[in-house]
Design an enzyme around this catalytic site. Sequence first.
Site, PDB file in Angstrom:
ATOM      1  N   THR A  44      -1.064  63.038  28.330  1.00  0.00           N
ATOM      2  CA  THR A  44      -1.504  61.877  29.115  1.00  0.00           C
ATOM      3  C   THR A  44      -1.010  61.946  30.559  1.00  0.00           C
ATOM      4  O   THR A  44      -1.551  61.277  31.431  1.00  0.00           O
ATOM      5  CB  THR A  44      -0.969  60.558  28.507  1.00  0.00           C
ATOM      6  OG1 THR A  44       0.434  60.718  28.289  1.00  0.00           O
ATOM      7  CG2 THR A  44      -1.666  60.215  27.215  1.00  0.00           C
ATOM      8  N   ASP A  45       0.026  62.766  30.818  1.00  0.00           N
ATOM      9  CA  ASP A  45       0.675  62.719  32.145  1.00  0.00           C
ATOM     10  C   ASP A  45      -0.299  63.023  33.285  1.00  0.00           C
ATOM     11  O   ASP A  45      -0.392  62.258  34.239  1.00  0.00           O
ATOM     12  CB  ASP A  45       1.928  63.620  32.197  1.00  0.00           C
ATOM     13  CG  ASP A  45       1.692  65.041  31.731  1.00  0.00           C
ATOM     14  OD1 ASP A  45       0.546  65.389  31.373  1.00  0.00           O
ATOM     15  OD2 ASP A  45       2.671  65.829  31.726  1.00  0.00           O
ATOM     16  N   SER A  89      22.174  84.168  33.137  1.00  0.00           N
ATOM     17  CA  SER A  89      21.939  83.343  31.958  1.00  0.00           C
ATOM     18  C   SER A  89      22.544  84.008  30.735  1.00  0.00           C
ATOM     19  O   SER A  89      22.423  85.225  30.560  1.00  0.00           O
ATOM     20  CB  SER A  89      20.432  83.172  31.734  1.00  0.00           C
ATOM     21  OG  SER A  89      20.183  82.720  30.418  1.00  0.00           O
ATOM     22  N   ALA A 131       9.960  76.007  22.618  1.00  0.00           N
ATOM     23  CA  ALA A 131       9.792  75.232  21.389  1.00  0.00           C
ATOM     24  C   ALA A 131       9.187  73.874  21.670  1.00  0.00           C
ATOM     25  O   ALA A 131       9.131  73.023  20.795  1.00  0.00           O
ATOM     26  CB  ALA A 131      11.136  75.065  20.684  1.00  0.00           C
ATOM     27  N   GLY A 132       8.747  73.662  22.899  1.00  0.00           N
ATOM     28  CA  GLY A 132       8.177  72.367  23.229  1.00  0.00           C
ATOM     29  C   GLY A 132       9.244  71.319  23.510  1.00  0.00           C
ATOM     30  O   GLY A 132       8.964  70.127  23.541  1.00  0.00           O
ATOM     31  N   LEU A 133      10.482  71.765  23.704  1.00  0.00           N
ATOM     32  CA  LEU A 133      11.576  70.822  23.993  1.00  0.00           C
ATOM     33  C   LEU A 133      11.934  70.815  25.468  1.00  0.00           C
ATOM     34  O   LEU A 133      12.906  70.209  25.883  1.00  0.00           O
ATOM     35  CB  LEU A 133      12.812  71.169  23.159  1.00  0.00           C
ATOM     36  CG  LEU A 133      12.640  70.944  21.660  1.00  0.00           C
ATOM     37  CD1 LEU A 133      13.854  71.459  20.897  1.00  0.00           C
ATOM     38  CD2 LEU A 133      12.432  69.469  21.359  1.00  0.00           C
ATOM     39  N   SER A 140      12.807  73.358  27.807  1.00  0.00           N
ATOM     40  CA  SER A 140      13.951  74.064  28.389  1.00  0.00           C
ATOM     41  C   SER A 140      13.714  74.289  29.872  1.00  0.00           C
ATOM     42  O   SER A 140      14.673  74.375  30.653  1.00  0.00           O
ATOM     43  CB  SER A 140      14.190  75.396  27.670  1.00  0.00           C
ATOM     44  OG  SER A 140      13.084  76.255  27.799  1.00  0.00           O
ATOM     45  N   GLU A 197       8.398  73.503  39.824  1.00  0.00           N
ATOM     46  CA  GLU A 197       7.677  74.135  38.711  1.00  0.00           C
ATOM     47  C   GLU A 197       6.195  74.329  39.052  1.00  0.00           C
ATOM     48  O   GLU A 197       5.605  75.359  38.759  1.00  0.00           O
ATOM     49  CB  GLU A 197       7.848  73.309  37.427  1.00  0.00           C
ATOM     50  CG  GLU A 197       7.212  73.983  36.214  1.00  0.00           C
ATOM     51  CD  GLU A 197       7.785  73.559  34.865  1.00  0.00           C
ATOM     52  OE1 GLU A 197       8.859  72.927  34.831  1.00  0.00           O
ATOM     53  OE2 GLU A 197       7.138  73.865  33.846  1.00  0.00           O
ATOM     54  N   ASP A 206       8.725  65.625  31.687  1.00  0.00           N
ATOM     55  CA  ASP A 206       9.869  66.413  31.234  1.00  0.00           C
ATOM     56  C   ASP A 206      11.087  66.164  32.122  1.00  0.00           C
ATOM     57  O   ASP A 206      12.203  65.968  31.638  1.00  0.00           O
ATOM     58  CB  ASP A 206       9.531  67.909  31.250  1.00  0.00           C
ATOM     59  CG  ASP A 206       8.337  68.224  30.369  1.00  0.00           C
ATOM     60  OD1 ASP A 206       7.886  67.325  29.642  1.00  0.00           O
ATOM     61  OD2 ASP A 206       7.857  69.376  30.420  1.00  0.00           O
TER      62      ASP A 206
HETATM   63  P1  ADP Z   1       9.720  74.982  27.303  1.00  0.00           P
HETATM   64  O1  ADP Z   1       8.787  74.279  26.366  1.00  0.00           O
HETATM   65  O2  ADP Z   1      10.988  75.330  26.592  1.00  0.00           O
HETATM   66  O3  ADP Z   1       9.933  74.227  28.562  1.00  0.00           O
HETATM   67  P2  ADP Z   1       8.573  76.862  29.134  1.00  0.00           P
HETATM   68  O4  ADP Z   1       7.744  78.075  28.947  1.00  0.00           O
HETATM   69  O5  ADP Z   1       8.019  75.760  29.970  1.00  0.00           O
HETATM   70  O6  ADP Z   1       9.015  76.356  27.691  1.00  0.00           O
HETATM   71  O7  ADP Z   1       9.940  77.259  29.833  1.00  0.00           O
HETATM   72  C1  ADP Z   1      10.715  78.287  29.267  1.00  0.00           C
HETATM   73  C2  ADP Z   1      11.265  79.135  30.409  1.00  0.00           C
HETATM   74  O8  ADP Z   1      12.406  78.480  31.003  1.00  0.00           O
HETATM   75  C3  ADP Z   1      11.806  80.463  29.912  1.00  0.00           C
HETATM   76  O9  ADP Z   1      10.771  81.433  29.814  1.00  0.00           O
HETATM   77  C4  ADP Z   1      12.803  80.816  31.011  1.00  0.00           C
HETATM   78  O10 ADP Z   1      12.141  81.339  32.143  1.00  0.00           O
HETATM   79  C5  ADP Z   1      13.382  79.438  31.372  1.00  0.00           C
HETATM   80  N1  ADP Z   1      14.577  79.209  30.551  1.00  0.00           N
HETATM   81  C6  ADP Z   1      14.715  78.370  29.501  1.00  0.00           C
HETATM   82  N2  ADP Z   1      15.952  78.439  28.958  1.00  0.00           N
HETATM   83  C7  ADP Z   1      16.610  79.373  29.679  1.00  0.00           C
HETATM   84  C8  ADP Z   1      17.934  79.935  29.603  1.00  0.00           C
HETATM   85  N3  ADP Z   1      18.806  79.563  28.667  1.00  0.00           N
HETATM   86  N4  ADP Z   1      18.254  80.876  30.501  1.00  0.00           N
HETATM   87  C9  ADP Z   1      17.381  81.263  31.451  1.00  0.00           C
HETATM   88  N5  ADP Z   1      16.134  80.792  31.566  1.00  0.00           N
HETATM   89  C10 ADP Z   1      15.744  79.861  30.699  1.00  0.00           C
HETATM   90 MG    MG Z   2       8.332  73.692  29.972  1.00  0.00          MG
END
Ligand code: ADP
Ligand code: MG
Length: 356
Positions: free
Chosen positions: A19-20, A51, A105-107, A109, A142, A154
Amino acid sequence: MAEISSFAPGRVELLGNHTDYNEGLVLSAAIHLGITVTGKGVASDRVHLQSRQIAPPWEGDLKEELRAQKIWADYPRGIAWALQKEGWAIEGFEAQFDSTLPVGAGLSSSAAIEVATAVFLCRLFHFTLSPLKLAKLCRKAENEFVGVQCGLLDQVSSLFGKKNHAIFLDCRHERIETIPFLNNTVLLVIHSGVPHALTGGEYNDRRRDCFEAARLLEVTALRDVSSEQVLQLPEGQIRKRALHITGENERVSKGVDLLREGDVCQFGALMTASHRSSQENFENSTPALDLLVELSLNQPHVYGARLTGGGFGGAIVALVPQSVAQQVAENITRTYFQRTGYSAKAVVCKIADGAR
Ligand code: ADP
Ligand code: MG
């Protein structure tokens, strides 16, 4: 120079799928898992990024023109780029990233790494930006630096999260509200073991279909119409896509009322209805996600389940009584493995505070 560290959580989208970018409504929650950045300033224009989860480290010079390189370090570099673009003076620094969030994982990151970096750099260089400004700056990084067209949810979730509260976001008015969540329940997030692939073009296809529906209905965004109005469109793909968005907006509004009433059963039913709409209308589910949702709903005590995040892989979220969450998680992952050979990863998520 002294080391400092900052933490930003991941988030679970509870209702309001896709929806965003339609200027609509979303309900989410920040979770207890996230990304920590630790580091310090250095006496040069050099930047070192490392990392614990993803190689290789990155090293570069702040004076070089910043361009994305399609690597993980683009996320923190994008934040430095966005801050510099806004006129904030960044100097050399080193930063180590460590995560408890599963990637892809859709969370979210990605938002966690962005927000953690932004909060870290603000503290390191003594900038003061409001949380909403920071969220927008992270989204800009992003969108424009990394090159992923995400919405604001997010980053808002990661910054505005509140323990035991859901976050309501009205994407058009950028209005944010926290609402007490249901007592004695947890969010069981189960990653299908199949990573999502939003780079595959499906995300952009869905956006295009939604924008086309708004154009046909002669409104600025699907936010401006109800499901009833969408039914005036001719049957077909565009109408189905639009129905998902209007249905989700309606479910978020209803969901907020149900949270206030503490009606856990009806709230769970809305989550399941959301998944049905993903399957039938938006077609952003996968056989693995569908199976996880069915296995969840077959468990006694589960109130509802749906895919969470962009879809096309990734994770589901189920609403479960806290007392049985671990047992339910084990039952689902065991059967899922027997049926598919994939190891699903279940995480019992507590709703936690935002970045700090
Ligand atoms: P998500 O649903 O987790 O947001 P994305 O594809 O949008 O999936 O983002 C994931 C990307 O974020 C990874 O491919 C990496 O580039 C970056 N990322 C996530 N976690 C880490 C980490 N622990 N260290 C370095 N980069 C990370
Ligand atoms: Mg993402």
